[in-house]
Each structure stands twice: as C-alpha cells, then as structure tokens.
Scaffold this motif. Structure first.
Motif, PDB file in Angstrom:
ATOM      1  N   SER A 148      -6.461  -2.467  -1.744  1.00 25.96           N
ATOM      2  CA  SER A 148      -6.740  -3.437  -0.685  1.00 25.96           C
ATOM      3  C   SER A 148      -8.200  -3.388  -0.250  1.00 25.96           C
ATOM      4  N   ALA A 160       0.302 -12.098  -0.784  1.00 32.75           N
ATOM      5  CA  ALA A 160       0.809 -12.982   0.269  1.00 32.75           C
ATOM      6  C   ALA A 160       2.333 -13.103   0.199  1.00 32.75           C
ATOM      7  N   ARG A 205       3.730 -10.047   1.703  1.00 38.69           N
ATOM      8  CA  ARG A 205       3.515 -10.155   3.148  1.00 38.69           C
ATOM      9  C   ARG A 205       4.571 -11.065   3.778  1.00 38.69           C
ATOM     10  N   ARG A 246      -1.228 -12.605   7.850  1.00 42.10           N
ATOM     11  CA  ARG A 246      -2.505 -11.863   7.851  1.00 42.10           C
ATOM     12  C   ARG A 246      -2.645 -10.914   9.016  1.00 42.10           C
ATOM     13  N   SER A 279       3.424  -3.415   2.240  1.00 43.37           N
ATOM     14  CA  SER A 279       3.314  -2.259   1.350  1.00 43.37           C
ATOM     15  C   SER A 279       4.656  -1.534   1.238  1.00 43.37           C
ATOM     16  N   ARG A 316      10.545  -6.582  -5.901  1.00 45.63           N
ATOM     17  CA  ARG A 316       9.593  -6.892  -6.965  1.00 45.63           C
ATOM     18  C   ARG A 316      10.209  -7.871  -7.962  1.00 45.63           C
ATOM     19  N   ARG A 338      -1.406  -6.122  -7.599  1.00 47.40           N
ATOM     20  CA  ARG A 338      -1.489  -4.695  -7.906  1.00 47.40           C
ATOM     21  C   ARG A 338      -0.965  -4.388  -9.310  1.00 47.40           C
ATOM     22  N   ILE A 357      -0.402  -7.019 -11.767  1.00 42.95           N
ATOM     23  CA  ILE A 357      -0.446  -8.257 -12.565  1.00 42.95           C
ATOM     24  C   ILE A 357      -0.741  -7.921 -14.030  1.00 42.95           C
ATOM     25  N   ARG A 378      -2.267   3.236   2.848  1.00 40.27           N
ATOM     26  CA  ARG A 378      -1.583   2.178   2.106  1.00 40.27           C
ATOM     27  C   ARG A 378      -1.895   2.273   0.609  1.00 40.27           C
ATOM     28  N   ASP A 415       0.655   2.672  -2.446  1.00 35.74           N
ATOM     29  CA  ASP A 415       0.737   1.663  -3.515  1.00 35.74           C
ATOM     30  C   ASP A 415       0.487   2.301  -4.897  1.00 35.74           C
ATOM     31  N   ARG A 462       3.651   4.935  -5.914  1.00 35.51           N
ATOM     32  CA  ARG A 462       5.061   4.536  -5.886  1.00 35.51           C
ATOM     33  C   ARG A 462       5.638   4.562  -7.303  1.00 35.51           C
TER      34      ARG A 462
HETATM   35  O1   DC Z   1      -3.158  -7.697  -1.395  1.00 38.47           O
HETATM   36  P1   DC Z   1      -2.482  -7.486  -0.037  1.00 38.47           P
HETATM   37  O2   DC Z   1      -3.158  -6.471   0.821  1.00 38.47           O
HETATM   38  O3   DC Z   1      -2.234  -8.774   0.674  1.00 38.47           O
HETATM   39  O4   DC Z   1      -1.034  -6.876  -0.419  1.00 38.47           O
HETATM   40  C1   DC Z   1      -0.129  -6.438   0.555  1.00 38.47           C
HETATM   41  C2   DC Z   1       0.761  -5.343  -0.030  1.00 38.47           C
HETATM   42  O5   DC Z   1       1.622  -5.892  -1.020  1.00 38.47           O
HETATM   43  C3   DC Z   1       0.038  -4.198  -0.710  1.00 38.47           C
HETATM   44  O6   DC Z   1      -0.087  -3.073   0.138  1.00 38.47           O
HETATM   45  C4   DC Z   1       0.873  -3.843  -1.898  1.00 38.47           C
HETATM   46  C5   DC Z   1       1.784  -4.999  -2.106  1.00 38.47           C
HETATM   47  N1   DC Z   1       1.537  -5.726  -3.353  1.00 38.47           N
HETATM   48  C6   DC Z   1       2.198  -5.292  -4.466  1.00 38.47           C
HETATM   49  O7   DC Z   1       2.903  -4.296  -4.409  1.00 38.47           O
HETATM   50  N2   DC Z   1       2.070  -5.972  -5.646  1.00 38.47           N
HETATM   51  C7   DC Z   1       1.291  -7.050  -5.727  1.00 38.47           C
HETATM   52  N3   DC Z   1       1.191  -7.698  -6.879  1.00 38.47           N
HETATM   53  C8   DC Z   1       0.566  -7.499  -4.584  1.00 38.47           C
HETATM   54  C9   DC Z   1       0.714  -6.798  -3.407  1.00 38.47           C
END
Ligand code: DC
Length: 224
Positions: free
Chosen positions: A10, A34, A37, A89, A98, A107, A128, A130, A178, A182, A185
């Motif tokens: 982040s 998002a 979130r 936000r 998170s 997921r 995170r 992709i 955080r 992340d 995990r």
């Molecule tokens: O990018 P961000 O801060 O808006 O993401 C919020 C939370 O979502 C982040 O702490 C981890 C999670 N996240 C995730 O696990 N996988 C993703 N592809 C995007 C975000």
C-alpha cells in the motif's frame, strides 16, 4: 487484449501511476483494492467482524459490486447500487479490507470479476496478486515498491487532502502492520510474481514512473 499487472504494497503509488498510464493509453484502469474495500465497508456496516470468516462468507450472497468509469476514466465503485467510491477510502476501511482479503472465499468471489474485465478490455490492473494469481499470463507484470517512509508520507498527504484527520506516525505504523499481514497471509500473499519487474519508485516522480513502464511496454512490443 493487453493486460498489465501492477502489484505492490500500500502507498507504493500503484493507483496514481496506473490511472495516469491507463488514461494516456486509453486502457481500462482496474483498482482491485477497491473491491476488497467495498466488501470491508459492507461487513462493517452490517456489524460483522472482518476476522469472523464464517460470518463474512454468510454476507457474500448479499454483496453486489459493480465498477463503472466516469468520463475522465475515474473508476467508480457501486455496492448494491450505491456509489461508495468515497466511503471506501475512509482510513478505517483499509484494515477491514486487509482482514477480509485473507478469506479464500472472498478472494474467489472477486476473481472471476477481475478476470472478466481483463478478458474484455486492455487493462492496467492494480492489486496484490494480479501477476501471481489473477492474470498469470499478463504481458507485463510490475511489482512496485517504495520505502515505508515514502509510502507513509504519500498516504498521509493523500488522506489530509481528503480532509481526514490523520498523522504520519500512525499511518506509518498502520502501513507496516497491513503490509506485513498482506505479505504473510496463506492465500495469495502480496509477493512479486517470478516474472515481475521490480520497480522502486521512492525517488521517482509520477511522470518518471509512467515513462519507465511505457519503456518496458515498448521493449515488449506492446507499444509503438
Ligand atoms: O490497494 P488497497 O490499499 O486499496 O487495498 C486494500 C486491501 O485489499 C489491502 O490491504 C490488501 C487487499 N487486496 C488484496 O488482498 N488483493 C488485491 N488484489 C488488492 C487488495
């Protein structure tokens, strides 16, 4: 379709850079954080503890997330028909997102939606996992990082600009907490894909960062 994956912790500036690049190239920008979130916001509003996986999963059938784009390419997030682009936000929602993102069912709930967008559009997708999970065949994967201090500075500025009452030390501590969660995990940890290009942008401007990614795209024949 051209798929570009941008992952990283982040505050690494992923969304700023990805949005600017997508606008320039007329690609669709997908901010997957998002979506997590929006789920975090939903469970908070329903008084569900984000670490009660069973209770969170029980809410999933009620959750409907839709993305749309404003004329200038800004991503808008709708949760059960309501525009929550601003509400997600709020700083408090970061930790909710998170925590719910650790739940495998959460997921997989989002996975297909993310893949569908990439199948139908040229996308720059930020998140995170992709490059590792969602788009393993993306033509370019970038893992963007910056020092924790640089990230906390940017994030504090961003939240202050939005009128939220935050201070740097608290944000730095939250960012470290955080990111650790992340990164460590069990499911889809936020780590670079084996074939990702690592990019530390602590000392780069947004323009330099965008140009660096364009240069990589050119090298791979994705841009003229
Ligand atoms: O990018 P961000 O801060 O808006 O993401 C919020 C939370 O979502 C982040 O702490 C981890 C999670 N996240 C995730 O696990 N996988 C993703 N592809 C995007 C975000």
């Amino acid at each position: 379709m051209i798929n570009i994956a941008i992952d990283g912790p982040s505050g690494a500036g992923k969304s700023t850079v990805a949005r600017a690049l997508a606008k320039k190239l007329r690609f669709v920008y997908v901010d997957t954080g998002a979506m997590y979130r929006a789920i975090g916001l939903f469970v908070r509003r329903h008084g569900v503890s984000p670490d009660d996986a069973e209770a969170v999963c029980a809410q999933l059938p009620e959750i409907e997330i839709r993305l749309s784009y404003s004329e200038d390419g800004e991503q808008l997030v709708f949760l059960c028909g309501e525009d929550v682009s601003r509400a997600i936000r709020e700083n408090e929602i970061s930790m909710y997102a998170s925590v719910v993102s650790r739940i495998p069912e959460v997921r997989s709930f989002l996975l297909q939606m993310q893949r569908d967008l990439a199948e139908k559009n040229n996308v720059i997708m930020d998140g995170r996992d992709i490059g590792t999970v969602i788009l393993p065949h993306a033509q370019l994967k970038i893992f963007m990082t910056a020092s924790a201090e640089a990230r906390a500075r940017r994030r504090t500025r961003e939240l202050l600009e939005k009128g939220q009452d935050v201070d740097y030390e608290t944000i730095l501590a939250e960012i470290n907490e955080r990111d650790e969660a992340d990164r460590t995990r069990a499911v889809a940890p936020a780590v670079p894909a084996q074939d990702a290009v690592l990019m530390d942008n602590s000392a780069m401007s947004v323009e330099e960062n965008v140009a660096a990614i364009e240069a990589l795209m050119r090298d791979r024949g994705l841009l003229l």
